[in-house]
Design a protein around this motif. Structure first.
Motif, short mmCIF file in Angstrom:
data_model
loop_
_atom_site.label_atom_id
_atom_site.label_comp_id
_atom_site.label_asym_id
_atom_site.label_seq_id
_atom_site.Cartn_x
_atom_site.Cartn_y
_atom_site.Cartn_z
N THR A 84 0.82 -1.22 0.00
CA THR A 84 0.00 0.00 0.00
C THR A 84 0.85 1.26 0.00
O THR A 84 0.49 2.27 -0.61
N ASP A 85 1.99 1.24 0.71
CA ASP A 85 2.88 2.40 0.71
C ASP A 85 4.30 1.92 1.02
O ASP A 85 4.55 0.75 1.30
N ASN A 86 5.24 2.89 0.97
CA ASN A 86 6.66 2.56 1.15
C ASN A 86 7.22 3.08 2.49
O ASN A 86 8.43 3.18 2.64
N ARG A 87 6.35 3.37 3.44
CA ARG A 87 6.83 4.03 4.66
C ARG A 87 7.69 3.11 5.53
O ARG A 87 8.57 3.58 6.25
N ASN A 88 7.45 1.79 5.46
CA ASN A 88 8.18 0.86 6.32
C ASN A 88 9.42 0.27 5.66
O ASN A 88 10.09 -0.58 6.25
N ASP A 147 6.67 -5.57 -0.82
CA ASP A 147 6.11 -4.53 0.05
C ASP A 147 6.02 -3.17 -0.64
O ASP A 147 5.34 -2.26 -0.14
N LYS A 148 6.71 -3.02 -1.77
CA LYS A 148 6.69 -1.74 -2.49
C LYS A 148 5.37 -1.54 -3.22
O LYS A 148 4.65 -2.51 -3.54
N THR A 149 5.04 -0.29 -3.47
CA THR A 149 3.85 0.01 -4.24
C THR A 149 4.04 -0.39 -5.70
O THR A 149 5.16 -0.67 -6.14
N ARG A 198 0.79 9.41 -12.20
CA ARG A 198 2.03 9.94 -11.60
C ARG A 198 2.71 10.94 -12.53
O ARG A 198 3.93 10.92 -12.70
#
Length: 451
Positions: free
Chosen positions: A50-54, A95-97, A399
């Protein structure tokens, strides 16, 4: 020959015969093979986060080491398979978008897939390449600025253009491409000869160069004053003929001296030399004579080639001078490392009235001086000093955004249109302008005064 490009080396032998736009794979030994389109299987079973925050970029997410990748290359595994293994051995890929995954795949493909596409050369491609790799060679002329120059200069087929540039022939090639081989171009050049390194990269056919003339800047003032002559060029054919006669005379003397030296040993001691030795000496002498005769023939051919080149150069210079003397050029483009003011003031004499001219300079101050000089001189209208501004955008689904890096400056352009300059009426026109500047009340009072 071997071509090295973007850390890849290859031979272009197998590319001959294919159409422009063909994509090749670099195989072992540097040979090119047309790439076959293969459907990507990675997009079907793609899991995205879902996002790259982690995600933390600590360099430990990839299990394959540099030695492992090198071993895969040595086995002959293709780049696409190496990219697939990199994806499988990455702990953070899933895990990446979706956008980050596409970016990762694109980056790895560029690094490990040896794929080359051969495209047809054009002004846009060559100007982009020069500006990105060697901007100093083209005076930092950006591609959008070059496009503005071609537009403001009204370049089209059938024109008679004067081009003065020190941009490795890029501006000249752009003008030639837009004219399409129709019309005539006079290239003004400093020094010993014109530089056309970028022009040769366009791959123009031979007819494009039939109407391309060149004229040295050192001869412009003499052409304007009417004292132009071709005396400073290489010698006339008559003088070369004299040189040939002198060389022939020298060769005859050498031949006679050779014959004398050949005869001397035979008359001195004929009884002491055996028949085999006589044959050897005769063969050696004959070989020497043949060698020297061949040298003389080569010298004569070289002299003739030089003569032909001199005549062709003189002929081309006379043709260019005749075209300039007509003073009816349809446009002028200046893009050089020299100060533009003296160049423009002298070259504008060869441009017909109501024709555009464009001057490029990397800096603004020389063009400001040129602007004021043209205002004082007159003979031009619609003078504009402009700076082109460029921002690149990434255009992709969901994007699209402006890129973070953008060019700081693409140089400045001074453009205008020529008009007839009547020097005799300049003083009277100035006095009339001063009269018109007076208030109407004053003019009325002066007219109403009694004589």
């Amino acid at each position: 020959r071997k071509i090295i490009f973007e850390k890849q080396w290859f031979y272009l032998d197998n590319a001959i015969g294919h159409i422009y736009g063909t994509t090749f794979e670099v195989t072992s030994g540097g040979n090119l093979q047309p790439k076959q389109e293969v459907e990507e299987t990675t997009t079907e079973t793609k899991e995205a986060g879902t996002d790259n925050r982690n995600i933390v970029d600590d360099g430990k997410s990839q299990k394959l080491t540099h030695d492992d990748i090198k071993a895969l290359k040595d086995k002959g595994i293709k780049g696409q398979e190496i990219v697939q293994q990199l994806i499988e051995n990455s702990t953070t890929f899933r895990d990446k978008t979706e956008f980050a995954q596409d970016k990762y795949i694109k980056k790895k493909k560029k690094k490990y897939e040896a794929v080359i596409t051969i495209v047809k050369p054009s002004t846009r491609i060559l100007s982009t390449m020069y500006y990105a790799r060697e901007p100093g060679k083209i005076n930092h002329l950006r591609y959008d600025t070059l496009a503005q120059m071609l537009t403001l200069g009204n370049i089209h087929a059938g024109n008679k253009m004067i081009v003065m540039e020190t941009c490795a022939g890029l501006v000249l090639g752009a003008v030639m491409e837009r004219m399409g081989g129709y019309g005539s171009i006079i290239q003004m050049y400093p020094g010993g000869g014109p530089v056309r390194a970028a022009t040769s990269c366009f791959g123009f056919p031979k007819p494009f160069f039939d109407n391309l003339h060149e004229f040295p800047l050192s001869k412009v003032q003499s052409l304007l004053s009417g004292t132009f002559s071709t005396e400073t060029l290489p010698a006339e054919p008559e003088e070369n003929a004299l040189v040939e006669e002198e060389s022939n005379g020298l060769s005859e003397e050498k031949q006679s001296s050779l014959q004398e030296t050949e005869e001397e040993p035979a008359t001195e001691a004929p009884m002491d030399i055996s028949p085999t030795e006589e044959q050897d000496t005769m063969d050696i002498n004959a070989e020497d004579v043949e060698f020297k005769e061949n040298k003389e023939k080569e010298n004569k051919e070289n002299v003739r080639e030089k003569q032909i080149k001199q005549w062709e150069r003189r002929k081309k210079l006379k043709e260019a001078a005749a075209l300039l003397r007509e003073k009816n050029a349809d446009g002028l483009i200046v893009a050089s490392k020299f100060h533009p003011t003296p160049l423009l003031l002298s070259l504008l004499e060869f441009v017909a009235p109501s024709r555009p001219f464009v001057v490029y300079c990397q800096y603004k101050e020389p063009l400001l001086e040129c602007y004021t000089k043209l205002r004082e001189r007159g003979g031009v209208i619609n003078l504009k000093l402009s700076e082109t501004w460029l921002r690149n955008y990434q255009v992709l689904p969901d994007r699209s955004h402006p890129k973070l890096t953008m060019s700081g400056g693409g140089g400045y352009l001074l453009s205008g249109i020529t008009v007839v300059l009547e020097k005799g009426k300049s003083d009277s026109s100035n006095s009339e302008a001063l009269k018109m500047d007076e208030p109407s009340s004053k003019r009325c009072k002066l007219q109403d005064l009694p004589c």
